[in-house]
Design a protein around this motif. Structure first.
Motif, PDB file in Angstrom:
ATOM      1  N   THR A 143      -2.386   8.591   5.575  1.00 46.88           N
ATOM      2  CA  THR A 143      -3.346   8.219   4.390  1.00 46.88           C
ATOM      3  C   THR A 143      -2.617   6.875   3.540  1.00 46.88           C
ATOM      4  N   THR A 144      -3.718   6.064   3.159  1.00 46.25           N
ATOM      5  CA  THR A 144      -3.189   4.807   2.518  1.00 46.25           C
ATOM      6  C   THR A 144      -4.003   4.459   1.213  1.00 46.25           C
ATOM      7  N   TYR A 145      -3.190   3.669   0.483  1.00 46.50           N
ATOM      8  CA  TYR A 145      -4.123   3.244  -0.655  1.00 46.50           C
ATOM      9  C   TYR A 145      -3.593   2.080  -1.192  1.00 46.50           C
ATOM     10  N   ALA A 146      -4.288   1.100  -1.165  1.00 45.55           N
ATOM     11  CA  ALA A 146      -3.968  -0.357  -1.454  1.00 45.55           C
ATOM     12  C   ALA A 146      -3.390  -0.579  -2.711  1.00 45.55           C
ATOM     13  N   ARG A 147      -2.249  -1.336  -3.015  1.00 45.14           N
ATOM     14  CA  ARG A 147      -2.005  -1.448  -4.633  1.00 45.14           C
ATOM     15  C   ARG A 147      -2.869  -2.108  -5.240  1.00 45.14           C
ATOM     16  N   HIS A 148      -3.546  -3.407  -4.562  1.00 43.12           N
ATOM     17  CA  HIS A 148      -4.612  -3.893  -5.027  1.00 43.12           C
ATOM     18  C   HIS A 148      -5.750  -3.980  -4.297  1.00 43.12           C
ATOM     19  N   ALA A 201     -10.419 -13.161  -2.277  1.00 48.05           N
ATOM     20  CA  ALA A 201     -10.558 -12.273  -1.328  1.00 48.05           C
ATOM     21  C   ALA A 201     -10.545 -10.601  -1.695  1.00 48.05           C
ATOM     22  N   ALA A 202     -10.980  -9.699  -0.876  1.00 52.30           N
ATOM     23  CA  ALA A 202     -11.121  -8.536  -1.352  1.00 52.30           C
ATOM     24  C   ALA A 202     -11.039  -7.488  -0.056  1.00 52.30           C
ATOM     25  N   LEU A 203     -10.447  -6.167  -0.481  1.00 49.31           N
ATOM     26  CA  LEU A 203     -10.330  -5.270   0.616  1.00 49.31           C
ATOM     27  C   LEU A 203     -11.718  -4.351   0.459  1.00 49.31           C
ATOM     28  N   ILE A 204     -12.259  -3.654   1.285  1.00 51.60           N
ATOM     29  CA  ILE A 204     -13.193  -2.765   1.263  1.00 51.60           C
ATOM     30  C   ILE A 204     -12.854  -1.607   2.551  1.00 51.60           C
ATOM     31  N   ALA A 222       0.914  -1.207   0.012  1.00 49.61           N
ATOM     32  CA  ALA A 222       0.039  -0.102   0.100  1.00 49.61           C
ATOM     33  C   ALA A 222       0.886   1.391  -0.035  1.00 49.61           C
ATOM     34  N   GLU A 223       0.359   2.374  -0.732  1.00 44.94           N
ATOM     35  CA  GLU A 223       0.914   3.703  -0.385  1.00 44.94           C
ATOM     36  C   GLU A 223       0.662   4.113   0.793  1.00 44.94           C
ATOM     37  N   VAL A 224       1.501   4.569   1.619  1.00 39.56           N
ATOM     38  CA  VAL A 224       1.386   4.934   3.150  1.00 39.56           C
ATOM     39  C   VAL A 224       1.967   6.069   3.264  1.00 39.56           C
ATOM     40  N   ASN A 225       1.384   7.102   3.482  1.00 41.89           N
ATOM     41  CA  ASN A 225       1.963   8.479   3.855  1.00 41.89           C
ATOM     42  C   ASN A 225       1.522   8.972   5.188  1.00 41.89           C
ATOM     43  N   ARG A 226       2.560   8.755   6.218  1.00 44.44           N
ATOM     44  CA  ARG A 226       2.555   9.451   7.585  1.00 44.44           C
ATOM     45  C   ARG A 226       2.817  10.667   7.533  1.00 44.44           C
ATOM     46  N   LEU A 227       2.000  11.563   7.860  1.00 48.88           N
ATOM     47  CA  LEU A 227       2.106  13.003   7.709  1.00 48.88           C
ATOM     48  C   LEU A 227       2.772  13.827   8.925  1.00 48.88           C
ATOM     49  N   GLY A 228       2.775  13.138  10.017  1.00 43.57           N
ATOM     50  CA  GLY A 228       3.716  13.687  10.980  1.00 43.57           C
ATOM     51  C   GLY A 228       2.762  14.795  11.537  1.00 43.57           C
ATOM     52  N   ARG A 229       1.491  14.757  11.405  1.00 44.37           N
ATOM     53  CA  ARG A 229       0.606  15.756  11.963  1.00 44.37           C
ATOM     54  C   ARG A 229      -0.506  14.789  12.588  1.00 44.37           C
ATOM     55  N   SER A 230      -1.350  15.617  13.472  1.00 39.08           N
ATOM     56  CA  SER A 230      -2.499  14.947  14.160  1.00 39.08           C
ATOM     57  C   SER A 230      -3.448  15.801  14.183  1.00 39.08           C
ATOM     58  N   MET A 231      -4.797  15.241  14.296  1.00 38.50           N
ATOM     59  CA  MET A 231      -5.984  16.045  14.303  1.00 38.50           C
ATOM     60  C   MET A 231      -6.469  15.929  15.788  1.00 38.50           C
ATOM     61  N   LEU A 232      -6.952  17.023  16.078  1.00 38.62           N
ATOM     62  CA  LEU A 232      -7.758  16.957  17.468  1.00 38.62           C
ATOM     63  C   LEU A 232      -9.089  17.216  17.307  1.00 38.62           C
TER      64      LEU A 232
END
Ligand SMILES: Cc1cc2nc3c(=O)[nH]c(=O)nc-3n(C[C@H](O)[C@H](O)[C@H](O)COP(=O)(O)OP(=O)(O)OC[C@H]3O[C@@H](n4cnc5c(N)ncnc54)[C@H](O)[C@@H]3O)c2cc1C
Length: 395
Positions: free
Chosen positions: A276-281, A287-290, A182-192
């Motif tokens: 944010t993440t986006y699976a490559r498949h 099997a499936a991802l939702i 998966a594309e994984v972007n850890r943004l180093g920020r947080s939401m309150l």
């Protein structure tokens, strides 16, 4: 551990979050035997705690929840109309407004607390015949091949199914075990996120304000209440989350420049690190991802669950149709169709959202000038606002 007899189902879903439950509900009438495996106990699923998330549901999602039979289980006083969305940039007086003019609808959507959506979907699914919720348990291993799926749970239960569906959130264990990257972007920020009471009237307008060094959104709830969503570096958010309610209210009032008057915190603040993440498949043999397991959106455009619900409904329809026609519910053609359709629906909004976040959170002068120019240009091009409004109402 004592060996238990093998349970046989047609579909096994891992994760009883809103996406997994919506998928289970969308199989109603298919006569399929469905297992939902969820690590949280049944008591928590039946009465999920407030988690601070106020979900902006598009009208399409509301209609989908109505069709499933979940909408009526959400108390009317728990939903608030969303009439308009505005984007503000720094100290600029320009605002980009997204309304309902293009659609003729009265509102863009509804704001509903995540725990109410979860509760409604759980109540619905728990009462449906043919669906077994295996709560308080995790899946510990599985094997999938063209013949089917065999699984072992952490309490020694063994399961067999014809289809495995991963609905286990953005850092999906099922996705990892399937060998799907998966594309994984850890943004180093947080939401309150927290509820606030304020003196001013929000008029049903959601505001996303990209200010220098902070992003602050106000989502309109019923009465003079809003959900405040503040994004800062993770260290700054941790510091603010530790404040007493009164001090945090004063901090939010100051940061929002008193636009809604004085704010008082209602309940407690919740913190979400941003990734944010986006699976490559979205599919593998049987099997499936939702939901977030497929696409983990940045919350700024409020599309995570809207897309997750769309993925659940799409796969649900393909699987139910195959079952009714006596076909193979885990056929690779069916799963590839699901994958292609959901990628087409999700990739543009995922990419556009990440671009917006990048542009609006960059602090160098060139980026500031670019977004200022962008907002002014967009404000002069009605089709931009019309197409974004349509996009907000679609997924
Ligand atoms: C602050 C915030 C605001 C948001 N606002 C919006 C919005 O306005 N509009 C919108 O559309 N979306 C919004 N979202 C996104 C939305 O909340 C998510 O997209 C949605 O909750 C994802 O649902 P899901 O079922 O895929 O995953 P989840 O809700 O994460 O559920 C996953 C479930 O799987 C279970 N699980 C995980 N691993 C296992 C395992 N190994 N075994 C068994 N069970 C497991 C978990 O316990 C959980 O119950 C927001 C998110 C945040 C953080």
């Amino acid at each position: 551990m004592m060996e238990r007899p093998t349970m046989t189902h047609d579909v096994a879903i891992v994760g009883a979050g809103p996406a997994g439950l919506a998928f289970a509900a969308s199989l109603t009438g298919s006569r399929l035997r469905v297992a939902v495996i969820e690590r949280q106990p049944a008591a928590v699923l039946a009465a999920p705690p407030v988690d601070g998330r106020e979900i902006a549901l598009t009208l399409r999602s509301v209609r989908a929840l109505q069709a499933l039979g979940a909408w009526d289980r959400i108390p009317a006083e728990g939903t608030a109309p969303l009439r308009e969305a505005r984007v503000l940039n720094g100290g600029s007086p320009f605002a980009l407004a997204f309304g309902t003019a293009a659609s003729g609808e009265e509102q863009l959507g509804h704001l509903v607390s995540n725990h109410l959506i979860r509760r409604a979907l759980f109540e619905l699914v728990d009462a449906l015949p043919g669906i077994e919720i295996l709560a308080g348990r995790s899946i510990s291993s599985f094997r999938n091949d063209s013949g089917g799926v065999t699984m072992a749970l952490d309490d020694g239960t063994r399961l067999e199914s014809r289809l495995l569906v991963g609905a286990d959130s953005r850092f999906s264990w099922v996705r990892e075990q399937l060998g799907i990257g998966a594309e994984v972007n850890r943004l180093g920020r947080s939401m309150l996120v927290c509820r606030v009471e304020h003196d001013g009237d929000h008029e049903g307008i959601a505001t996303e304000w990209f200010d220098h060094g902070q992003t602050i959104a106000m989502l309109p709830l019923n009465g003079r209440r809003s959900s405040a969503v503040l994004t800062l570096t993770s260290e700054d958010i941790a510091r603010l989350a530790a404040l007493e309610a009164e001090a945090l209210g004063a901090e939010l009032t100051r940061r929002y420049e008193c636009r809604l008057g004085r704010m008082n915190i209602v309940g407690k603040a919740h913190v979400y690190p941003l990734a944010t993440t986006y699976a490559r498949h979205f599919a593998a043999p049987r099997a499936a991802l939702i939901g977030d397991a497929a696409v983990g959106m940045h919350p700024v455009t409020a599309h995570g669950f809207n897309l997750g619900l769309a993925s659940a409904r799409l796969l649900g329809k393909l699987v139910s149709d195959a079952a009714r026609q006596g076909g193979d519910i885990g056929a690779s053609l069916l799963l590839r169709r699901y994958e292609a359709t959901h990628r087409m629906a999700s990739r543009p909004i995922y990419t556009a959202t990440n671009l917006i976040v990048g542009l609006y959170t960059a602090e160098h002068p060139a980026a500031r000038a670019a977004r200022h120019a962008g907002l002014r240009a967009a404000a002069r091009l009605p089709f931009v606002s019309r197409s974004v409004s349509r996009m907000l109402m679609q997924p």
